[in-house]
Design a protein around this motif. Structure first.
Motif, PDB file in Angstrom:
ATOM      1  N   HIS A 142     -56.486 -51.388 -48.898  1.00 44.32           N
ATOM      2  CA  HIS A 142     -56.960 -51.372 -47.918  1.00 44.32           C
ATOM      3  C   HIS A 142     -57.397 -52.939 -47.521  1.00 44.32           C
ATOM      4  CE1 HIS A 142     -57.374 -46.890 -46.974  1.00 44.32           C
ATOM      5  NE2 HIS A 142     -56.559 -47.541 -47.989  1.00 44.32           N
ATOM      6  N   VAL A 143     -56.481 -53.015 -46.673  1.00 44.96           N
ATOM      7  CA  VAL A 143     -57.773 -54.926 -46.460  1.00 44.96           C
ATOM      8  C   VAL A 143     -57.104 -55.137 -44.883  1.00 44.96           C
ATOM      9  CG1 VAL A 143     -55.690 -56.067 -48.008  1.00 44.96           C
ATOM     10  CG2 VAL A 143     -54.699 -55.726 -45.570  1.00 44.96           C
ATOM     11  N   ILE A 144     -57.679 -56.428 -44.608  1.00 45.92           N
ATOM     12  CA  ILE A 144     -58.423 -56.935 -43.231  1.00 45.92           C
ATOM     13  C   ILE A 144     -57.308 -58.297 -43.420  1.00 45.92           C
ATOM     14  CG2 ILE A 144     -59.945 -57.497 -41.815  1.00 45.92           C
ATOM     15  CD1 ILE A 144     -61.726 -55.802 -42.709  1.00 45.92           C
ATOM     16  N   THR A 195     -56.048 -52.284 -34.813  1.00 42.17           N
ATOM     17  CA  THR A 195     -56.168 -53.624 -34.608  1.00 42.17           C
ATOM     18  C   THR A 195     -57.217 -53.254 -32.762  1.00 42.17           C
ATOM     19  OG1 THR A 195     -55.385 -55.395 -33.495  1.00 42.17           O
ATOM     20  CG2 THR A 195     -53.751 -53.343 -32.593  1.00 42.17           C
ATOM     21  N   ALA A 196     -57.917 -54.188 -32.512  1.00 45.00           N
ATOM     22  CA  ALA A 196     -58.987 -54.560 -31.610  1.00 45.00           C
ATOM     23  C   ALA A 196     -57.817 -55.747 -30.919  1.00 45.00           C
ATOM     24  CB  ALA A 196     -60.263 -54.203 -31.488  1.00 45.00           C
ATOM     25  N   LEU A 197     -58.875 -55.884 -30.102  1.00 48.22           N
ATOM     26  CA  LEU A 197     -58.512 -56.847 -28.844  1.00 48.22           C
ATOM     27  C   LEU A 197     -59.573 -57.856 -28.593  1.00 48.22           C
ATOM     28  CD1 LEU A 197     -56.328 -54.450 -28.271  1.00 48.22           C
ATOM     29  CD2 LEU A 197     -57.077 -55.374 -25.572  1.00 48.22           C
ATOM     30  N   LEU A 242     -60.747 -47.458 -41.454  1.00 50.32           N
ATOM     31  CA  LEU A 242     -60.165 -48.952 -41.201  1.00 50.32           C
ATOM     32  C   LEU A 242     -60.337 -48.858 -39.720  1.00 50.32           C
ATOM     33  CD1 LEU A 242     -57.692 -48.598 -43.390  1.00 50.32           C
ATOM     34  CD2 LEU A 242     -59.296 -49.840 -43.288  1.00 50.32           C
ATOM     35  N   ASP A 243     -60.615 -47.836 -38.393  1.00 49.75           N
ATOM     36  CA  ASP A 243     -60.941 -47.588 -37.539  1.00 49.75           C
ATOM     37  C   ASP A 243     -61.915 -48.338 -36.807  1.00 49.75           C
ATOM     38  OD1 ASP A 243     -62.111 -45.580 -38.168  1.00 49.75           O
ATOM     39  OD2 ASP A 243     -62.081 -43.977 -36.580  1.00 49.75           O
ATOM     40  N   LYS A 244     -63.153 -48.306 -37.539  1.00 58.26           N
ATOM     41  CA  LYS A 244     -64.365 -49.454 -37.270  1.00 58.26           C
ATOM     42  C   LYS A 244     -64.267 -50.870 -38.135  1.00 58.26           C
ATOM     43  CE  LYS A 244     -66.815 -45.734 -35.707  1.00 58.26           C
ATOM     44  NZ  LYS A 244     -65.887 -44.970 -35.959  1.00 58.26           N
ATOM     45  N   GLU A 285     -57.463 -58.785 -34.931  1.00 59.69           N
ATOM     46  CA  GLU A 285     -58.355 -58.153 -35.539  1.00 59.69           C
ATOM     47  C   GLU A 285     -58.574 -57.027 -35.590  1.00 59.69           C
ATOM     48  OE1 GLU A 285     -62.082 -59.139 -33.003  1.00 59.69           O
ATOM     49  OE2 GLU A 285     -62.438 -56.981 -32.799  1.00 59.69           O
ATOM     50  N   ALA A 286     -57.520 -56.721 -37.434  1.00 61.17           N
ATOM     51  CA  ALA A 286     -57.238 -55.387 -37.744  1.00 61.17           C
ATOM     52  C   ALA A 286     -57.679 -54.825 -38.595  1.00 61.17           C
ATOM     53  CB  ALA A 286     -55.816 -55.717 -37.016  1.00 61.17           C
ATOM     54  N   ALA A 287     -56.534 -54.034 -39.216  1.00 59.91           N
ATOM     55  CA  ALA A 287     -57.060 -53.662 -40.494  1.00 59.91           C
ATOM     56  C   ALA A 287     -56.098 -52.234 -40.847  1.00 59.91           C
ATOM     57  CB  ALA A 287     -58.708 -52.423 -40.738  1.00 59.91           C
TER      58      ALA A 287
END
Ligand SMILES: NC(=O)C1=CN([C@@H]2O[C@H](COP(=O)(O)OP(=O)(O)OC[C@H]3O[C@@H](n4cnc5c(N)ncnc54)[C@H](O)[C@@H]3O)[C@@H](O)[C@H]2O)C=CC1
Ligand SMILES: N[C@@H](CCC(=O)N[C@@H](CSC=O)C(=O)NCC(=O)O)C(=O)O
Ligand SMILES: [Zn+2]
Ligand SMILES: [Zn+2]
Length: 379
Positions: free
Chosen positions: A90-92, A44-46, A169-171, A70-72
């Motif tokens: 795999h999902v967002i 997840t991002a912030l 997913l990290d991007k 904001e994640a995957a």
């Protein structure tokens, strides 16, 4: 061990009170009910909006809650009647839902969806108006229908986009909010044409994505405005061609821009959430046609103002949510554009930390020294 149908106990960052440090603790995540999907969040991002709600200034902010949007991740299990995703996909997660059936979705005029918005606005799931999160029996509210600061979350099936399993997913977690918002503000909301002059107020991730979108749309000049001159170097890589720091000028910033552009810009974008800047962004637009798009989220109680004459003389004031993108239909398309190297994503990630470091990550945001910080949720 199979977890389907079981309560999962996992780590999450609990927000108990406005501005009080987030607490990494064990949370119980109930199985998904009908029309729901339980997702293992990997990254997840912030986003600034998480900080806004955490600050207590969001009229929809409820505590205790689990923030993050904001994640995957990967689908762990699905509830009854869920057909479009299955375990392993795999999902967002998409804070802006898309049911494809409601009045909004069928209108062809907006990306807003009405199906689950009333429930997500009060931190619960639509099915039983309750939360799927609890700590020792005490319910914890959901946030934006996503709550991605948890190793597992439950979302509505209309709030999850299935993406290419080969995408990192990290991007691509960034495609859950900030980057699509900026690109879509230009492509969908403003519809910037080749040759346009564009002004962008605020050069964080959202403003830089506006710059990237404007460059792709063929803008001839892209003027970046920020009170932090350190942002200017990086902004060049996203297409900004000129920089203005309002602190270097005595005249109102809208006048500075009108003077520089033979009467004003064709399009401006406010990517800060400051209502005074929103006024400046409108008033730096060209008489007769200039359009200003509000992207930033302003705090509860704040209001925008200008002389109505600004609109009478042809300037247009608009706003955008998630850049006007229809989430479930278009997030997979954005992921494909990233895979084909047609849009940037990696370039917005300045820091990689873990869930345990989440308070440090917010410090980086408040100090203005990061673009996006991505948290690995399972280290
Ligand atoms: N409408 C939507 O769908 C979305 C809205 N947002 C909102 O967009 C805004 C921007 O988000 P981020 O890029 O993540 O934020 P950020 O905090 O990374 O960037 C904001 C930038 O504005 C600059 N700034 C602050 N005050 C300024 C001023 N008075 N004049 C000029 N520059 C100033 C800062 O130096 C910073 O570079 C936030 O309000 C966020 O909540 C974010 C995502 C989606
Ligand atoms: N709860 C807030 C609303 C804040 C807001 O405008 N959110 C944006 C997304 S910001 C993402 O980082 C949005 O898309 N709004 C549309 C919606 O339906 O929420 C408040 O009340 O101020
Ligand atoms: Zn966001
Ligand atoms: Zn809908």
């Amino acid at each position: 061990m199979a977890t389907e149908g079981q309560v999962i106990t996992c780590k999450a960052a609990g927000a108990w009170d406005p501005n009080k440090p987030l607490v990494i603790e064990d949370v119980q995540v109930a199985p998904p009910q009908a029309g729901e999907v339980r997702v293992k969040i990997l990254f997840t991002a912030l986003c600034h909006t998480d900080a806004y709600t955490w600050s207590g200034k969001d009229p929809e902010g409820l505590f205790p809650c689990i923030l993050g949007h904001e994640a995957a991740g990967i689908v762990e299990s699905v509830g009854e009647g869920v057909t479009e995703v299955q375990p392993g996909d795999h999902v967002i997660p998409c804070y802006q839902a898309e049911c494809k059936e409601c009045k909004f979705c069928k209108s062809g005029k907006t990306n807003l969806c009405g199906k689950v918005r009333l429930a997500t606005g009060v931190g619960v799931m639509l099915n039983d108006r309750k939360s799927r999160f609890s700590i020792n029996g005490k319910p914890i509210y959901h946030f934006m229908g996503t709550s991605t600061f948890s190793q597992y979350t439950v979302v509505h099936d209309v709030s999850v986009a299935k993406v290419d399993p080969l995408a990192p997913l990290d991007k691509v977690c960034l495609l859950g909010c900030g980057v699509p918002t900026g690109l879509g503000a230009v492509w969908n909301t403003a519809k910037v044409e080749p040759g346009s002059i564009v002004a962008i107020f605020g050069l964080g991730t959202v403003g830089l994505a506006v710059a990237e979108g404007a460059k792709a749309a063929g803008a001839s000049r892209i003027i970046g405005i920020d009170i932090d001159s350190n942002k200017f170097d990086i902004a060049k890589n996203f297409g900004v061609t000129e920089f203005i720091n309002p602190k270097d000028h005595e005249k109102p910033i809208q006048q500075v821009i009108v003077d520089l552009t033979d009467g004003g810009v064709d399009y401006s974008f406010e990517c800060i959430g400051n209502v005074s800047v929103m006024r400046a962004a409108l008033e730096c637009c060209h008489k007769g046609w200039g359009t200003s798009v509000i992207v930033g989220v302003a705090a509860s109680g704040q209001e925008i103002s200008t002389r109505p004459f600004q609109l009478v003389t042809g300037r247009v004031w608009k706003g955008t949510a998630f850049g006007g993108f229809k989430s479930r239909s278009q997030v997979p398309w954005l992921v494909e554009k990233y895979m084909k190297k047609e849009i940037k994503v990696d370039e917005y990630i300045t820091h990689n930390l873990t869930l345990a470091d989440i308070n440090k990550a917010f410090d980086l945001m408040h100090d203005g020294v990061c673009l996006r910080v991505v948290l690995n949720m399972h280290v």
